[in-house]
Design an enzyme around this catalytic site. Structure first.
Site, PDB file in Angstrom:
ATOM      1  N   ASN A 280       0.803  -1.235   0.000  1.00 38.30           N
ATOM      2  CA  ASN A 280       0.000   0.000   0.000  1.00 38.30           C
ATOM      3  C   ASN A 280       0.836   1.285   0.000  1.00 38.30           C
ATOM      4  O   ASN A 280       0.496   2.244  -0.684  1.00 38.30           O
ATOM      5  CB  ASN A 280      -1.035  -0.017   1.130  1.00 38.30           C
TER       6      ASN A 280
ATOM      7  N   GLU B 279       4.241  -5.014  12.272  1.00 35.21           N
ATOM      8  CA  GLU B 279       3.356  -3.875  12.003  1.00 35.21           C
ATOM      9  C   GLU B 279       2.189  -4.409  11.197  1.00 35.21           C
ATOM     10  O   GLU B 279       2.300  -4.615   9.985  1.00 35.21           O
ATOM     11  CB  GLU B 279       4.115  -2.796  11.215  1.00 35.21           C
TER      12      GLU B 279
ATOM     13  N   CYS C  99      -3.251   0.892   6.733  1.00 33.02           N
ATOM     14  CA  CYS C  99      -3.329   0.114   7.969  1.00 33.02           C
ATOM     15  C   CYS C  99      -4.057   0.888   9.065  1.00 33.02           C
ATOM     16  O   CYS C  99      -4.852   0.347   9.803  1.00 33.02           O
ATOM     17  CB  CYS C  99      -1.930  -0.263   8.443  1.00 33.02           C
TER      18      CYS C  99
ATOM     19  N   GLU D 138       7.732   1.407  14.907  1.00 33.63           N
ATOM     20  CA  GLU D 138       8.416   2.047  13.790  1.00 33.63           C
ATOM     21  C   GLU D 138       8.467   3.537  14.082  1.00 33.63           C
ATOM     22  O   GLU D 138       7.754   4.043  14.926  1.00 33.63           O
ATOM     23  CB  GLU D 138       7.618   1.834  12.487  1.00 33.63           C
TER      24      GLU D 138
HETATM   25  P1  NAD Z   1       0.357  -9.423   3.145  1.00 34.06           P
HETATM   26  O1  NAD Z   1       0.413  -9.900   4.536  1.00 34.06           O
HETATM   27  O2  NAD Z   1      -0.469 -10.185   2.170  1.00 34.06           O
HETATM   28  O3  NAD Z   1       1.829  -9.353   2.500  1.00 34.06           O
HETATM   29  C1  NAD Z   1       2.863  -8.609   3.091  1.00 34.06           C
HETATM   30  C2  NAD Z   1       4.211  -9.110   2.593  1.00 34.06           C
HETATM   31  O4  NAD Z   1       4.404 -10.442   3.077  1.00 34.06           O
HETATM   32  C3  NAD Z   1       4.363  -9.191   1.075  1.00 34.06           C
HETATM   33  O5  NAD Z   1       5.653  -8.766   0.711  1.00 34.06           O
HETATM   34  C4  NAD Z   1       4.210 -10.682   0.803  1.00 34.06           C
HETATM   35  O6  NAD Z   1       4.874 -11.104  -0.368  1.00 34.06           O
HETATM   36  C5  NAD Z   1       4.878 -11.270   2.023  1.00 34.06           C
HETATM   37  N1  NAD Z   1       4.495 -12.657   2.338  1.00 34.06           N
HETATM   38  C6  NAD Z   1       3.371 -13.317   1.989  1.00 34.06           C
HETATM   39  N2  NAD Z   1       3.406 -14.592   2.475  1.00 34.06           N
HETATM   40  C7  NAD Z   1       4.571 -14.718   3.146  1.00 34.06           C
HETATM   41  C8  NAD Z   1       5.173 -15.784   3.890  1.00 34.06           C
HETATM   42  N3  NAD Z   1       4.574 -16.963   4.041  1.00 34.06           N
HETATM   43  N4  NAD Z   1       6.375 -15.565   4.459  1.00 34.06           N
HETATM   44  C9  NAD Z   1       6.999 -14.360   4.344  1.00 34.06           C
HETATM   45  N5  NAD Z   1       6.473 -13.312   3.649  1.00 34.06           N
HETATM   46  C10 NAD Z   1       5.271 -13.498   3.070  1.00 34.06           C
HETATM   47  O7  NAD Z   1      -0.116  -7.908   3.239  1.00 34.06           O
HETATM   48  P2  NAD Z   1      -0.520  -6.928   2.054  1.00 34.06           P
HETATM   49  O8  NAD Z   1      -1.819  -7.379   1.480  1.00 34.06           O
HETATM   50  O9  NAD Z   1       0.650  -6.739   1.152  1.00 34.06           O
HETATM   51  O10 NAD Z   1      -0.716  -5.544   2.857  1.00 34.06           O
HETATM   52  C11 NAD Z   1      -1.889  -5.216   3.521  1.00 34.06           C
HETATM   53  C12 NAD Z   1      -1.768  -5.452   5.002  1.00 34.06           C
HETATM   54  O11 NAD Z   1      -0.642  -4.743   5.510  1.00 34.06           O
HETATM   55  C13 NAD Z   1      -2.957  -4.920   5.779  1.00 34.06           C
HETATM   56  O12 NAD Z   1      -3.330  -5.853   6.757  1.00 34.06           O
HETATM   57  C14 NAD Z   1      -2.418  -3.646   6.423  1.00 34.06           C
HETATM   58  O13 NAD Z   1      -3.100  -3.254   7.578  1.00 34.06           O
HETATM   59  C15 NAD Z   1      -1.001  -4.016   6.687  1.00 34.06           C
HETATM   60  N6  NAD Z   1      -0.145  -2.832   6.840  1.00 34.06           N
HETATM   61  C16 NAD Z   1       0.301  -2.500   8.099  1.00 34.06           C
HETATM   62  C17 NAD Z   1       1.067  -1.339   8.292  1.00 34.06           C
HETATM   63  C18 NAD Z   1       1.546  -0.940   9.673  1.00 34.06           C
HETATM   64  O14 NAD Z   1       2.470  -0.141   9.766  1.00 34.06           O
HETATM   65  N7  NAD Z   1       0.946  -1.441  10.740  1.00 34.06           N
HETATM   66  C19 NAD Z   1       1.399  -0.542   7.195  1.00 34.06           C
HETATM   67  C20 NAD Z   1       0.934  -0.913   5.934  1.00 34.06           C
HETATM   68  C21 NAD Z   1       0.164  -2.065   5.770  1.00 34.06           C
END
Ligand code: NAD
Length: 485
Positions: A155, A253, A287, A464
């Site tokens: 995002n 996060e 998020c 962070e």
């Molecule tokens: P996601 O969990 O689907 O993917 C995040 C990352 O994890 C990607 O790079 C993905 O390739 C990797 N990944 C997937 N499976 C994995 C595995 N088994 N092992 C290691 N890595 C793996 O999340 P998304 O859809 O990319 O992002 C949206 C989510 O991120 C939402 O839940 C949002 O709230 C959260 N987010 C949190 C923050 C924060 O600072 N708290 C900031 C931005 C987004």
């Protein structure tokens, strides 16, 4: 038959691997469906190389031998180069993640701010001296944790890479970045910028690829010493399990379902602008989006009318045209959001959102209209689950105690916003809310890398931003000397 090589490689030290054994994947513009890049997918061979490059840089490279202020200077140069390419990077990010241009400028500016802030901190990471009495000296030293893995969502990819990598570099770590499959483009530009600014080879490595393969192999690799994961709760749990195989620390996060709490005495015009912005920014794919609006019952209907007008006025379009709201990231996310809209019509009064945009220019993109669910219960799924779409669930409350109870009744605890002119109420709320950050009469502040950010409960742990983020990338060593009094 020859195959076309991707334009985004895996970067392991000085080596760029375009032709990986696991092939490549396309990245799409979510507004048009066009392919905008093709990225190499790392498998076990490339993961081994990336970890080896990072380890070599950490153990024997020049970064840790440099004086901390010199590291700070390189980091300042990274910030300068980011800003020199602001326009190009913002446009790239618009096409990759679909966000409106103004939001993409903010993202690039924020990335640069991270390097300015942590570059300035590099020579201030002091230990402490501990009094033990006559004949004893005791002090602590802050050492870099080692090879730090950064798993990044789609995002705000450019900003989130900088948010984790800048403090890791300031602390003296070597870094591996695993970008999201959805948004690999600016990650590669980031690595090139680091190189141009004089960061030694292997200090920042890039491992694009499938999360379930490249991400998982990296997370369980014994050559990785620490993980900063930003993403969903479900993936975070898998990453924690992988990290547990070699017992390394993680910063998590994760997601949120953050409340914005609106009292009838608030400055309504200002508050409702903030509330709508916090719900619909980047099509709700944030998020810390303020996706639950808790509103004092006596102003519920009037608030709903104003928010409905604001949501209706949001013009949809592709990021580069800087619209009111851009698309969702992909088709799967669009189906998920639409299924929640259907659910919302059973769980509350669904206002807007039920019709898809009819503009033919938006046909190929992942567009949905913003939605409001009025008169909802906090027990409804649309009030409890992170949807990651432009849907605001509105829940009435009758008094301060009830507002606190509803706000805290959530599996998440990332942030909260409180809108009131009553300072006593504001202070009481800030004390009682179980979240990592409380905003009073605001929600999101701008280029704010100075204060810490992170969640309670399922929103994760670790912080962070701010000076607090540096602790994730440091080990504390204590030295205790007896000099025989
Ligand atoms: P996601 O969990 O689907 O993917 C995040 C990352 O994890 C990607 O790079 C993905 O390739 C990797 N990944 C997937 N499976 C994995 C595995 N088994 N092992 C290691 N890595 C793996 O999340 P998304 O859809 O990319 O992002 C949206 C989510 O991120 C939402 O839940 C949002 O709230 C959260 N987010 C949190 C923050 C924060 O600072 N708290 C900031 C931005 C987004």
């Amino acid at each position: 038959m020859s195959r076309t090589l991707p334009n985004i490689p895996i970067v392991c030290g000085e080596e760029e691997i375009f032709d990986s054994a696991d092939g490549s994947l396309p990245a799409y513009d979510p507004a048009t469906g066009e392919t905008i890049a093709q990225f190499a997918c790392a498998g076990s061979r490339e993961v081994e190389k990336a970890v080896a490059a990072a380890r070599q840089a950490f153990e024997a490279g020049p970064w840790r031998k440099m004086r901390p202020f010199e590291r700070g200077r390189v980091m300042q140069r990274i910030a300068d180069r980011i800003m020199a390419r602001r326009e190009e990077l913002a446009r790239m990010e618009c096409r990759d993640s679909g966000k409106p241009l103004r939001d993409a400028y903010w993202e690039v500016d924020c990335a640069a701010r991270n390097f300015e802030f942590y570059g300035g901190a590099a020579d201030k990471l002091q230990g402490s001296s501990i009094p033990l009495g006559n004949g004893w000296m005791d002090w602590t030293i802050r050492e870099p944790v080692g090879v730090s893995l950064h798993i990044v969502p789609w995002n705000y990819p450019f900003q989130l890479i900088a948010r984790g990598v800048a403090p890791a570099l300031a602390a003296g770590c070597a870094v591996i970045i695993k970008p999201s499959e959805e948004t690999p483009t600016t990650a590669y530009e980031f690595v090139k910028i680091c190189r141009e600014a004089g960061l030694p080879p292997g200090q920042v490595n890039l491992v694009p690829g499938r999360g379930s393969i490249a991400g998982d192999l990296l997370a369980r690799h014994p050559g990785v010493d620490q993980i900063t994961f930003t993403g969903s709760v479900a993936t975070g749990q898998k990453v924690l399990a992988a990290a547990a195989t070699h017992t390394i620390p993680c910063s998590m996060e994760l997601g949120g379902k953050s409340p914005q709490i609106l009292f009838a005495d608030a400055n309504m015009d200002a508050a409702l602008d903030i509330i709508a912005g916090a719900a619909f920014l980047h099509c709700g794919q944030v998020c810390n989006a303020g996706t639950r609006l808790l509103v004092e019952r006596r102003v519920h209907n009037q608030v709903v009318d104003v928010l409905q007008a604001k949501a209706r006025a949001l013009k949809l379009g592709k990021g580069l045209d800087d619209p009111g709201m851009g698309p969702l990231i992909n088709k799967a996310q669009k189906s998920k959001v639409l299924s929640y809209y259907e659910l919302a019509s059973k769980e509350g009064d669904l206002l807007l959102g039920s019709e898809l945009p009819s503009d033919p220019a938006l046909k190929e993109g992942n567009f949905v209209r913003p939605a409001l669910v009025a008169n909802a219960s906090n027990a409804a799924r649309v009030a409890r689950e992170e949807i990651f779409g432009p849907i605001l669930t509105i829940i009435p409350f009758d008094n301060v105690a009830q507002a606190i109870e509803i706000a805290n009744d959530s599996p998440f605890g990332l942030v909260a916003g409180v809108h009131t002119k009553n300072i006593d109420v504001a202070m009481q709320m800030s004390e009682k809310l179980r979240v990592g950050q409380v905003w009073i009469n605001s929600f999101w502040v701008g280029l704010d890398v100075e204060f810490p950010f992170g969640g309670f409960k399922q929103s994760g742990f670790g912080r962070e931003k701010g000076l607090e983020a540096l602790t994730a990338y440091q080990q504390i060593k204590n030295v205790c000397v007896s000099f025989g009094a």
